[in-house]
Design an enzyme around this catalytic site. Structure first.
Site: not given
Lengths: 366, 326
Positions: B58-60, B82-83, B86, B129
């Site tokens: 989990l790390a953009e 994901q959104f 982010f 989001h």
């Protein structure tokens, strides 16, 4: 020698005195036979040639910079062992993702010197890496190259190649979020990646102890579950050994390694106005001078009758000539135009940019 | 031909390209076994394996860097953010790195990446989001920005985006994911990037929109036709960068009046760019100033005020009336 990642638990890493990997002592004597890399005489001489050449090129580049004939330039003297020790341990097909100071590694990996000068001058052709040379242009954003290394390493693994992606940053770079994301991704995917932190003690002016309270940067590998090692970065054979070991581990499926090299830049952070006397004492610089990687390795080679004054002078002349030729060539390359640059913005230039190209062509024609 | 929702069409586009080109890789948070939080990648890992469709930590920024590096190795990454909110975490990889790869290297390297992300008002998602961030992306030279408004376009545009050798940011409006179905051809077809679509023809004024605002504008066009017999032409931009100036200008030369509708905050957005281009290319054809209908210039909305925030058909009709009655 202390291999941090081989310690039984992370607490040990903080409690035990960390002794960096070294091969040669300051007098050029072999301090650790067991860590001595397997290199023949020609390879040893070639490493020295690259270091001397790089030192001369650096001195000439600083002078060219002061004459206004280069653009941004970050001096490298003092870091030759870290840079050339690393690059020399690589296979030609390994991929280097450099930070802004890491020009020696990419030049010795195949980028023509005149292109390095063009890059410094802000000319696009400087970044046109020749086909077959596996390096990226120097990264300016601190840490961006670290997450990109993960992608290149994954690509190499997916292609089934026995090669690694290696990246470089400084101690300041180890504070970036991208540093942690990169290490963690590489560990999670068990990728053939090598992360080298060249800890020269300062992120421009901010000293290492204000960067982190971690005892070493190498121990940051523990949190990512990857191998980590701290190396005497003024000892070219130790750096070579660390990178060669990391490379071996990576291509055998052992995953990534974080290497911290303890090094020092003798000059300023860059030629863009940095004054190291504002943040470093004369005493400190004086303490590092005898650790000069060239002196130590020269002593080692001389004792083995592998290097003498004539060898040194020959390389100095070779380097001076090469730099003169390279800067001449760089200065003879035609200036870029805005339309040329617009042309390389997209693979196919969209209509609105074609219009801008016409507009700028007309202006530049005047 | 199958009836598909937009999300099904998007999945289908990825399936087609995964099957066609082994260099295509799908990755992001929860896109593997789970199939994505909106199920955009549902079934793809099962069909193509974990080597092609995989979850990341989990790390953009890591996802962005992974995409850039894989692009350098000749892969064609399709990375899911994901959104939309982010994407800030990955902004360096998207705008600073991938978009500049070709020009920095004088054409030696490129970034054949698609970044996909859901966005958009109307589903009452959490803050950060739903943000409309296309304006930030369109300000970035080197990056292409695509927003489909229907299932047919979504599939054709996404296939084009995956095949494009420049980085493309593909924004998917969450409200359109499942709001209606459309006939979508099986197999491969493309909708070209950089081409707008005239979705409703008319002679009296032009409404220029994209994303969910296309539906809003079509409703407004119907309402104003009922109310005063006016025939509005509606243009779906489909690609925000590069923008299809020709289609907009041709339409306005015919109708002489225009409004631009965007869901994003008003200032310095796509509407402003469209209006600037109309000024440059069609000013003598204009009978009235071009108006923009947009959201207020406040930080992206709280779900409870979404309906007041977002332009609705009534606001578009009011704008159309002002332009017609100038």
């Amino acid at each position: 020698m202390t291999r941090i990642a081989e310690k039984p638990n992370m607490h040990a890493a903080r409690m035990e005195a960390v002794k960096p990997l070294s091969v040669l002592d300051v007098n050029g004597n072999v301090a650790s036979e067991v860590e001595m890399p397997q290199l023949n005489n020609n390879q040893l001489r070639e490493i020295m040639r690259k270091m001397v050449f790089t030192r001369i090129w650096d001195q000439r580049a600083i002078s060219l910079g002061r004459q206004g004939r280069l653009g941004f330039y970050a001096p490298v003297s003092g870091q030759e062992a870290s840079m050339i020790g690393s690059q020399s341990a690589l296979d030609k097909e390994d991929f280097i993702l450099p930070g802004y100071r890491d020009i020696p590694q990419i030049v010795w990996h195949g980028l023509p010197l005149y292109q390095a000068f063009l890059y410094s001058r802000g000319h696009q052709h400087g970044g046109q890496i020749p086909a077959g040379v596996n390096v990226l242009i120097p990264q300016i954003i601190i840490g961006a190259q670290i997450v990109q290394t993960v992608g290149v390493a994954m690509g190499l693994k997916k292609r089934g190649k026995n090669n690694v992606a290696i990246t470089f940053t400084g101690d300041g770079g180890s504070s970036q979020g991208d540093f942690y994301e990169g290490l963690n991704f590489a560990g999670a995917f068990k990728l053939p990646a090598i992360f080298v932190v060249q800890n020269n003690g300062y992120a421009i002016s901010v000293p290492r102890h204000k960067q982190t309270t971690a005892e070493t940067i190498a121990q940051k590998s523990l949190a990512a579950g990857i191998a980590g090692v701290q190396v005497d970065g003024m000892d070219v054979l130790a750096v070579y050994k660390a990178v060669a070991d990391a490379r071996e581990r990576a291509i055998n499926g052992g995953g990534p390694t974080l290497i911290e090299t303890l090094t020092y830049r003798f000059g300023p952070h860059s030629l863009s106005g940095d004054d190291p006397t504002r943040y470093r004492s004369q005493t400190e610089s004086g303490e590092w001078e005898p650790k000069d990687p060239l002196i130590r390795f020269r002593k080692f080679l001389e004792k083995k009758n592998l290097w003498n004054e004539a060898d040194e002078n020959r390389v100095i002349e070779e380097a001076k000539d090469a730099v003169t030729d390279a800067i001449k060539k760089a200065e003879s390359i035609e200036k870029m135009t805005i339309p040329q640059m617009i042309d390389s913005m997209y693979e196919n230039t969209p209509p609105y940019l074609q219009e801008q190209m016409k507009q700028f062509s007309a202006w530049e024609g005047k | 031909m199958a009836q598909m929702t937009m999300i099904q069409a998007i999945t289908d586009a990825m399936r087609v390209e995964l099957a066609k080109d082994e260099n295509v890789l799908i990755f992001g948070e929860d896109v593997g076994h789970y199939g994505g939080v909106f199920r955009a990648t549902e079934g793809l890992q099962k069909e193509f394996g974990e080597d092609r469709v995989f979850d990341t930590p989990l790390a953009e920024s890591g996802i962005g860097g992974l995409a850039v590096g894989l692009g350098l190795q000749g892969f064609r990454p399709v990375a899911e953010i994901q959104f939309s909110g982010f994407m800030f975490e990955a902004m360096d990889s998207i705008c600073g790195q991938s978009a500049r790869m070709r020009i920095r290297s004088g054409g030696r390297f490129n970034s054949p990446i698609v970044f996909r992300s859901p966005y958009g008002v109307g589903v009452k998602a959490a803050e950060y989001h739903t943000d409309n961030l296309e304006g930030l992306l369109v300000q970035t030279p080197g990056l292409k920005v695509v927003i489909p408004s229907n299932p047919y376009d979504a599939k054709g545009l996404l296939i084009s985006a995956i095949r494009d050798n420049d980085p493309v940011f593909f924004l998917e409006h969450m409200k359109l994911y499942r709001s209606f179905r459309q006939e979508v051809p099986e197999g491969e077809y493309t909708v070209p990037l950089g081409k707008a679509n005239v979705v409703r023809e008319g002679n009296d004024l032009t409404v220029i929109a994209y994303g969910a605002m296309v539906q809003t504008s079509l409703k407004a066009a119907e309402e104003i036709e009922k109310a005063r017999g006016v025939k509005a032409e509606v243009i779906d931009l489909r690609t925000l960068s590069p923008l299809d100036t020709d289609t907009i200008v041709e339409s306005v030369k015919k109708t002489n009046r225009a409004v631009v509708v965007q869901e994003a905050q008003q200032s310095a957005g796509i509407a402003a760019e469209v209006i600037a281009r109309l000024n440059e290319r069609a000013i003598l054809h204009l009978e009235a100033p071009v108006l923009r209908i947009a959201s207020p210039d406040i930080s992206f909305t709280f779900p409870s005020v979404e309906d007041q925030w977002v332009p609705n058909p009534q606001r578009v009709v009011e704008g159309m009336n002002r332009v017609l009655d100038f």
